[in-house]
Every structure is written in structure tokens, then in C-alpha cells.
Design a protein around this motif. Structure first.
Motif, PDB file in Angstrom:
ATOM      1  N   LYS A  39       0.809  -1.215   0.000  1.00  0.00           N
ATOM      2  CA  LYS A  39       0.000   0.000   0.000  1.00  0.00           C
ATOM      3  C   LYS A  39       0.840   1.263   0.000  1.00  0.00           C
ATOM      4  O   LYS A  39       0.334   2.347  -0.287  1.00  0.00           O
ATOM      5  CB  LYS A  39      -0.931   0.000   1.215  1.00  0.00           C
ATOM      6  CG  LYS A  39      -1.892  -1.170   1.278  1.00  0.00           C
ATOM      7  CD  LYS A  39      -2.818  -1.218   0.087  1.00  0.00           C
ATOM      8  CE  LYS A  39      -3.831  -2.345   0.217  1.00  0.00           C
ATOM      9  NZ  LYS A  39      -4.701  -2.455  -0.984  1.00  0.00           N
ATOM     10  N   ALA A  40       2.118   1.134   0.378  1.00  0.00           N
ATOM     11  CA  ALA A  40       2.970   2.316   0.464  1.00  0.00           C
ATOM     12  C   ALA A  40       4.432   1.893   0.405  1.00  0.00           C
ATOM     13  O   ALA A  40       4.778   0.749   0.704  1.00  0.00           O
ATOM     14  CB  ALA A  40       2.699   3.083   1.758  1.00  0.00           C
ATOM     15  N   ILE A  41       5.270   2.852   0.025  1.00  0.00           N
ATOM     16  CA  ILE A  41       6.716   2.689   0.059  1.00  0.00           C
ATOM     17  C   ILE A  41       7.292   3.842   0.881  1.00  0.00           C
ATOM     18  O   ILE A  41       6.942   5.009   0.656  1.00  0.00           O
ATOM     19  CB  ILE A  41       7.326   2.716  -1.355  1.00  0.00           C
ATOM     20  CG1 ILE A  41       6.896   1.484  -2.156  1.00  0.00           C
ATOM     21  CG2 ILE A  41       8.853   2.798  -1.295  1.00  0.00           C
ATOM     22  CD1 ILE A  41       7.294   1.541  -3.625  1.00  0.00           C
ATOM     23  N   LEU A  42       8.160   3.506   1.828  1.00  0.00           N
ATOM     24  CA  LEU A  42       8.918   4.515   2.561  1.00  0.00           C
ATOM     25  C   LEU A  42      10.327   4.539   1.982  1.00  0.00           C
ATOM     26  O   LEU A  42      11.038   3.529   2.024  1.00  0.00           O
ATOM     27  CB  LEU A  42       8.957   4.201   4.057  1.00  0.00           C
ATOM     28  CG  LEU A  42       7.602   4.069   4.769  1.00  0.00           C
ATOM     29  CD1 LEU A  42       7.801   3.953   6.274  1.00  0.00           C
ATOM     30  CD2 LEU A  42       6.696   5.249   4.449  1.00  0.00           C
ATOM     31  N   SER A  43      10.731   5.673   1.423  1.00  0.00           N
ATOM     32  CA  SER A  43      12.048   5.770   0.793  1.00  0.00           C
ATOM     33  C   SER A  43      13.029   6.423   1.767  1.00  0.00           C
ATOM     34  O   SER A  43      12.669   7.321   2.527  1.00  0.00           O
ATOM     35  CB  SER A  43      11.973   6.573  -0.505  1.00  0.00           C
ATOM     36  OG  SER A  43      11.650   7.924  -0.252  1.00  0.00           O
ATOM     37  N   TRP A  44      14.279   5.933   1.718  1.00  0.00           N
ATOM     38  CA  TRP A  44      15.285   6.412   2.662  1.00  0.00           C
ATOM     39  C   TRP A  44      16.609   6.621   1.936  1.00  0.00           C
ATOM     40  O   TRP A  44      16.822   6.099   0.844  1.00  0.00           O
ATOM     41  CB  TRP A  44      15.452   5.421   3.821  1.00  0.00           C
ATOM     42  CG  TRP A  44      15.855   4.025   3.403  1.00  0.00           C
ATOM     43  CD1 TRP A  44      15.026   3.019   3.031  1.00  0.00           C
ATOM     44  CD2 TRP A  44      17.186   3.509   3.309  1.00  0.00           C
ATOM     45  NE1 TRP A  44      15.752   1.894   2.714  1.00  0.00           N
ATOM     46  CE2 TRP A  44      17.077   2.159   2.872  1.00  0.00           C
ATOM     47  CE3 TRP A  44      18.452   4.032   3.559  1.00  0.00           C
ATOM     48  CZ2 TRP A  44      18.197   1.347   2.677  1.00  0.00           C
ATOM     49  CZ3 TRP A  44      19.568   3.224   3.363  1.00  0.00           C
ATOM     50  CH2 TRP A  44      19.417   1.893   2.933  1.00  0.00           C
ATOM     51  N   THR A 102       6.830   7.766   0.119  1.00  0.00           N
ATOM     52  CA  THR A 102       7.003   8.821   1.112  1.00  0.00           C
ATOM     53  C   THR A 102       8.419   8.815   1.675  1.00  0.00           C
ATOM     54  O   THR A 102       8.850   7.799   2.236  1.00  0.00           O
ATOM     55  CB  THR A 102       5.999   8.644   2.269  1.00  0.00           C
ATOM     56  OG1 THR A 102       4.669   8.586   1.742  1.00  0.00           O
ATOM     57  CG2 THR A 102       6.112   9.779   3.272  1.00  0.00           C
ATOM     58  N   PRO A 103       9.162   9.920   1.543  1.00  0.00           N
ATOM     59  CA  PRO A 103      10.470   9.991   2.212  1.00  0.00           C
ATOM     60  C   PRO A 103      10.292   9.879   3.724  1.00  0.00           C
ATOM     61  O   PRO A 103       9.284  10.330   4.277  1.00  0.00           O
ATOM     62  CB  PRO A 103      10.992  11.377   1.819  1.00  0.00           C
ATOM     63  CG  PRO A 103      10.181  11.788   0.633  1.00  0.00           C
ATOM     64  CD  PRO A 103       8.851  11.146   0.787  1.00  0.00           C
ATOM     65  N   LEU A 104      11.273   9.296   4.396  1.00  0.00           N
ATOM     66  CA  LEU A 104      11.157   9.142   5.845  1.00  0.00           C
ATOM     67  C   LEU A 104      10.929  10.481   6.541  1.00  0.00           C
ATOM     68  O   LEU A 104      10.242  10.546   7.571  1.00  0.00           O
ATOM     69  CB  LEU A 104      12.418   8.475   6.409  1.00  0.00           C
ATOM     70  CG  LEU A 104      12.664   7.009   6.052  1.00  0.00           C
ATOM     71  CD1 LEU A 104      13.811   6.460   6.892  1.00  0.00           C
ATOM     72  CD2 LEU A 104      11.421   6.159   6.240  1.00  0.00           C
ATOM     73  N   GLY A 105      11.478  11.552   5.979  1.00  0.00           N
ATOM     74  CA  GLY A 105      11.296  12.865   6.588  1.00  0.00           C
ATOM     75  C   GLY A 105       9.874  13.361   6.552  1.00  0.00           C
ATOM     76  O   GLY A 105       9.514  14.290   7.286  1.00  0.00           O
ATOM     77  N   ASN A 106       9.034  12.774   5.703  1.00  0.00           N
ATOM     78  CA  ASN A 106       7.625  13.172   5.611  1.00  0.00           C
ATOM     79  C   ASN A 106       6.713  12.309   6.477  1.00  0.00           C
ATOM     80  O   ASN A 106       5.501  12.509   6.468  1.00  0.00           O
ATOM     81  CB  ASN A 106       7.137  13.082   4.165  1.00  0.00           C
ATOM     82  CG  ASN A 106       7.728  14.164   3.274  1.00  0.00           C
ATOM     83  OD1 ASN A 106       8.744  14.756   3.613  1.00  0.00           O
ATOM     84  ND2 ASN A 106       7.097  14.411   2.146  1.00  0.00           N
ATOM     85  N   VAL A 107       7.283  11.362   7.200  1.00  0.00           N
ATOM     86  CA  VAL A 107       6.469  10.490   8.044  1.00  0.00           C
ATOM     87  C   VAL A 107       6.296  11.139   9.409  1.00  0.00           C
ATOM     88  O   VAL A 107       7.280  11.447  10.093  1.00  0.00           O
ATOM     89  CB  VAL A 107       7.112   9.102   8.204  1.00  0.00           C
ATOM     90  CG1 VAL A 107       6.256   8.220   9.108  1.00  0.00           C
ATOM     91  CG2 VAL A 107       7.292   8.444   6.837  1.00  0.00           C
ATOM     92  N   GLU A 108       5.058  11.367   9.785  1.00  0.00           N
ATOM     93  CA  GLU A 108       4.758  11.908  11.107  1.00  0.00           C
ATOM     94  C   GLU A 108       4.692  10.750  12.100  1.00  0.00           C
ATOM     95  O   GLU A 108       3.809   9.891  12.019  1.00  0.00           O
ATOM     96  CB  GLU A 108       3.418  12.655  11.104  1.00  0.00           C
ATOM     97  CG  GLU A 108       3.339  13.826  10.142  1.00  0.00           C
ATOM     98  CD  GLU A 108       4.072  15.064  10.649  1.00  0.00           C
ATOM     99  OE1 GLU A 108       4.652  15.010  11.757  1.00  0.00           O
ATOM    100  OE2 GLU A 108       4.059  16.088   9.939  1.00  0.00           O
ATOM    101  N   ALA A 115      11.184  17.341  15.159  1.00  0.00           N
ATOM    102  CA  ALA A 115      12.586  16.930  15.035  1.00  0.00           C
ATOM    103  C   ALA A 115      12.689  15.417  15.026  1.00  0.00           C
ATOM    104  O   ALA A 115      12.073  14.728  15.836  1.00  0.00           O
ATOM    105  CB  ALA A 115      13.399  17.509  16.190  1.00  0.00           C
ATOM    106  N   LYS A 116      13.464  14.881  14.094  1.00  0.00           N
ATOM    107  CA  LYS A 116      13.598  13.436  13.937  1.00  0.00           C
ATOM    108  C   LYS A 116      14.941  12.971  14.496  1.00  0.00           C
ATOM    109  O   LYS A 116      15.938  13.682  14.423  1.00  0.00           O
ATOM    110  CB  LYS A 116      13.534  13.040  12.457  1.00  0.00           C
ATOM    111  CG  LYS A 116      12.157  13.197  11.819  1.00  0.00           C
ATOM    112  CD  LYS A 116      11.220  12.089  12.251  1.00  0.00           C
ATOM    113  CE  LYS A 116      10.018  11.972  11.327  1.00  0.00           C
ATOM    114  NZ  LYS A 116       9.260  13.188  11.148  1.00  0.00           N
ATOM    115  N   ARG A 117      14.942  11.756  15.048  1.00  0.00           N
ATOM    116  CA  ARG A 117      16.203  11.121  15.346  1.00  0.00           C
ATOM    117  C   ARG A 117      16.826  10.698  14.023  1.00  0.00           C
ATOM    118  O   ARG A 117      16.097  10.388  13.061  1.00  0.00           O
ATOM    119  CB  ARG A 117      16.020   9.910  16.265  1.00  0.00           C
ATOM    120  CG  ARG A 117      15.095   8.845  15.710  1.00  0.00           C
ATOM    121  CD  ARG A 117      14.892   7.697  16.678  1.00  0.00           C
ATOM    122  NE  ARG A 117      16.091   6.931  16.857  1.00  0.00           N
ATOM    123  CZ  ARG A 117      16.482   5.957  16.059  1.00  0.00           C
ATOM    124  NH1 ARG A 117      15.774   5.644  14.994  1.00  0.00           N
ATOM    125  NH2 ARG A 117      17.580   5.286  16.303  1.00  0.00           N
TER     126      ARG A 117
END
Length: 353
Positions: free
Chosen positions: A177-182, A262-268, A345-347
Motif C-alpha cells: 500500500k505504500a513505500i517509505l524511501s530512505w 514517502t520519504p522518511l522525513g515526511n512520516v509523522e 525533530a527526527k532522530r
């Protein structure tokens, strides 16, 4: 199919672990090869179920001479994690001794030469020797699929941005359903360690259309049954056939992945500001608008004035949520896939510890 048992000595006398390795020998030296493992966290079983039902499909193909490329399968990649129980609860995510996530701190090699990795009897703690062994098994293959699951979740993939869009076929085959890109290697997860030598190659030498390296998140912990196991196995088999690892003219794949990338930076990562009882307003798969209620934390049962309701910081899709309904301050509650970078802010590295 050939079965090999790799025995690794434990860290104290009288203890060992065994890795059961299933091998299918290909007939075409030019065909891509594949490595599939599951249960790196011990109790994440949807991938294990998928491999349980995939093996008979591959055995049939082998009997009919249709295995083109070598295939290596580890249905239980981490016997250490599988055996970690406390108070009748399975606890396989973190190694008990170091409290390190089993899917972190893999060696990042500059190339595909694994000769410098610790041998199975080296003076190195067992977890390190296990990680070295898994890399030795995986790195000779162009396709590496590490099968995991989330807590309560949709089916999704983690894929390094340089492998996209060539891996949309995997997402289509598995019904993701989704891909998280890193693009970070801050945590050195298994997927990162397998992608790292590829990414050190010059662009014209990577041959990305033959390669696939990913973490597959097969829904949630409780999604272990005949239907999903067989369906996931068929998806894996369809992908292997599409890539030419297995020959099967009856398997076709329309590469139509329309889900979010979705880039990891866009994941809430929505976290609990206080501890208490969790009441969700949403389930995985829901589309929400900015300001929509996501979850209410009851901090003082019987006193509604203590309720804390968290709202969506931006519009997006609910990908995962925790199954626990009693949480501590700071605990992860859910993942929301947004269209813009999160303001929180993300780790560095992975989304979760």
C-alpha cells in the motif's frame, strides 16, 4: 532443495544456535539470484508464514526444471531472538545483553568481499557472529528481501531511493500500500548493509534493474493465517518469476503501483505526550485531513478533563498504529504519511528504535 544447518557456538559453554538454510540451485548462470529471510526479530511471523507456503511452490518449480537463478531462504533468521521470552511474553526486538535492536549495527562493507567478517567461532559475541553469517549468506545475491511486520499496519516496503522506481514491480507483486524511501545509513539495518556495497558502485555498474534490496513489512503481528500466508507466498513467487529467478509463463505481473512513495522525513511519528489509556479515532488505511482527531489518551480515568486528543499535523494516510492500549509518555502511537516534511525533530536514521 538442499537443506544446510549452520551451527554457531554460544557465548558460554553448552549453548549453540542453528540456522536452517534452504537452497535451490539455478540452471542459468546468467539469471538473477535471490535471498529471502524472515523473523530477524524472532516473533514477526507473517513473513515466516509466507516462506512456509513459498517453499512448496519453489519445490514444484525445481521438480519441473524451472529454477533459473540460485535461491537461498532462511525461514528463521534469528534463533537468538526466537528464544527470548520473559514473563510469558516473547521479546525479540532487542538483544537482551546489549539492548540493541537486532536489526541495527550490521557491518557496512565497501564492497561484496565478506572475508573480513567474523567467522562463526570468532572471539566475538554471538549476535555479531550471527549478523556476519547473515551477510555472508545474503550479499552474493542481487535480490535480498528481509521480511518483517509492524504492529498494526498496512502492507508496505522500505526502499532506498536509488533503487526506485525499478522496484515498483515488487510493490505491485506484494500488493503493498505504500513505500517509505530512505537515503541514510545511520542505523545500519540489515537492508542498509545489503544495499551499501551496491551504492558504492559507479552508477553505470549497479545494474539496478536486476537488483532489489528491501525490508518488507507484511502488515501486523497478528496477521498470521492461511489466507495471508498463501497470498504473500504467491506474491513473492510472482515477483521471482517476473525477475527471471524462476521460469513460469503462467505468471504475469502488471507493474501498477499507485500508492504513496514517502520519504522518511515526511512520516509523522505521533507520540504520546503523556501516559495513559489509548483510544484511537483512526485505523491503518484511513485518509485524514490536517487537524483531524487521531487518538485520545485518557490520563485520569473517570475525569474527561484529563483526556488528551492528538490531531493530524498534516493531511495524509494512516500507515500503522500500536496495538497496546496502555502507553508511557513518549511512546510511538502511529505513523502518518504526509506530503511535506514533518515539523517534528527526527532522530537520525530509522523511524523507531
Amino acid at each position: 532443495m538442499k537443506t544446510e544447518t549452520i551451527t554457531l557456538p554460544g557465548d558460554v559453554p553448552g549453548n549453540t544456535i542453528e540456522l536452517r538454510v534452504l537452497r535451490f540451485e539455478g540452471k542459468d548462470a546468467n539469471a538473477p539470484t535471490a535471498y529471502l529471510q524472515s523473523s530477524l526479530h524472532g516473533g514477526e511471523l507473517p513473513g515466516q508464514a509466507a516462506l512456509h507456503f513459498l517453499v512448496p511452490l519453489l519445490q514444484k518449480a525445481e521438480a519441473e526444471g524451472r529454477i533459473a537463478g540460485n535461491i537461498t531462504i532462511l525461514p528463521q533468521a534469528n534463533p537468538i531472538a526466537s528464544n527470548q521470552w520473559q514473563g510469558y511474553q516473547h521479546l525479540g526486538r532487542f538483544e537482551f545483553f546489549t539492548q540493541t535492536n537486532f536489526n541495527r549495527a550490521f557491518p557496512l562493507l565497501p564492497d561484496f568481499n565478506t572475508s573480513a567478517l567474523p567467522e562463526i567461532d570468532a572471539p566475538v559475541p554471538l549476535a555479531g557472529r550471527l549478523k556476519a553469517t547473515l551477510l555472508r549468506l545474503a550479499l552474493p545475491h542481487e535480490i535480498v528481501l528481509d521480511l518483517h511486520c509492524d504492529d498494526q499496519s498496512e502492507n508496505y516496503l522500505y526502499i532506498h531511493q536509488d533503487f526506485l522506481p525499478d522496484m515498483y514491480d515488487l510493490a505491485a507483486a506484494l500488493g503493498s500500500k505504500a513505500i517509505l524511501s530512505w537515503d541514510s545509513t545511520a542505523d545500519a539495518a540489515f537492508e542498509e548493509a545489503c544495499a551499501y556495497p551496491v551504492l558504492q558502485l559507479p552508477g553505470d555498474a549497479r545494474d539496478m534493474k536486476r537488483r532489489a534490496v528491501t525490508t518488507v513489512e507484511f502488515r501486523g503481528l497478528a496477521d498470521v493465517n492461511f489466507d495471508t500466508g498463501q497470498s504473500d507466498a504467491q506474491g513473492l513467487y510472482r515477483f521471482l518469476a517476473h525477475r527471471g529467478v524462476v521460469k513460469d509463463e503462467d505468471e504475469t505481473l502488471a507493474i501498477e503501483f499507485n500508492g504513496p512513495v514517502t520519504p522518511l522525513g515526511n512520516v509523522e511519528m505521533v507520540r504520546a505526550p503523556e501516559g495513559g489509556m489509548v483510544l484511537y479515532h483512526v485505523v491503518p488505511g484511513d485518509e485524514v485531513g490536517e487537524g483531524d482527531a487521531l487518538v485520545t489518551i485518557v490520563t485520569r480515568p473517570g475525569d474527561p478533563s484529563g483526556d488528551v486528543t492528538l490531531v493530524a499535523p498534516q493531511a495524509g494516510r494512516i500507515l500503522t498504529r500500536r496495538s497496546l492500549r496502555y502507553v508511557r509518555r513518549g511512546d510511538d502511537l502511529l505513523k502518518l504519511l504526509g506530503s511535506r516534511p514533518s515539523a517534528v525533530a527526527k532522530r537520525p536514521g530509522a523511524l523507531e528504535a
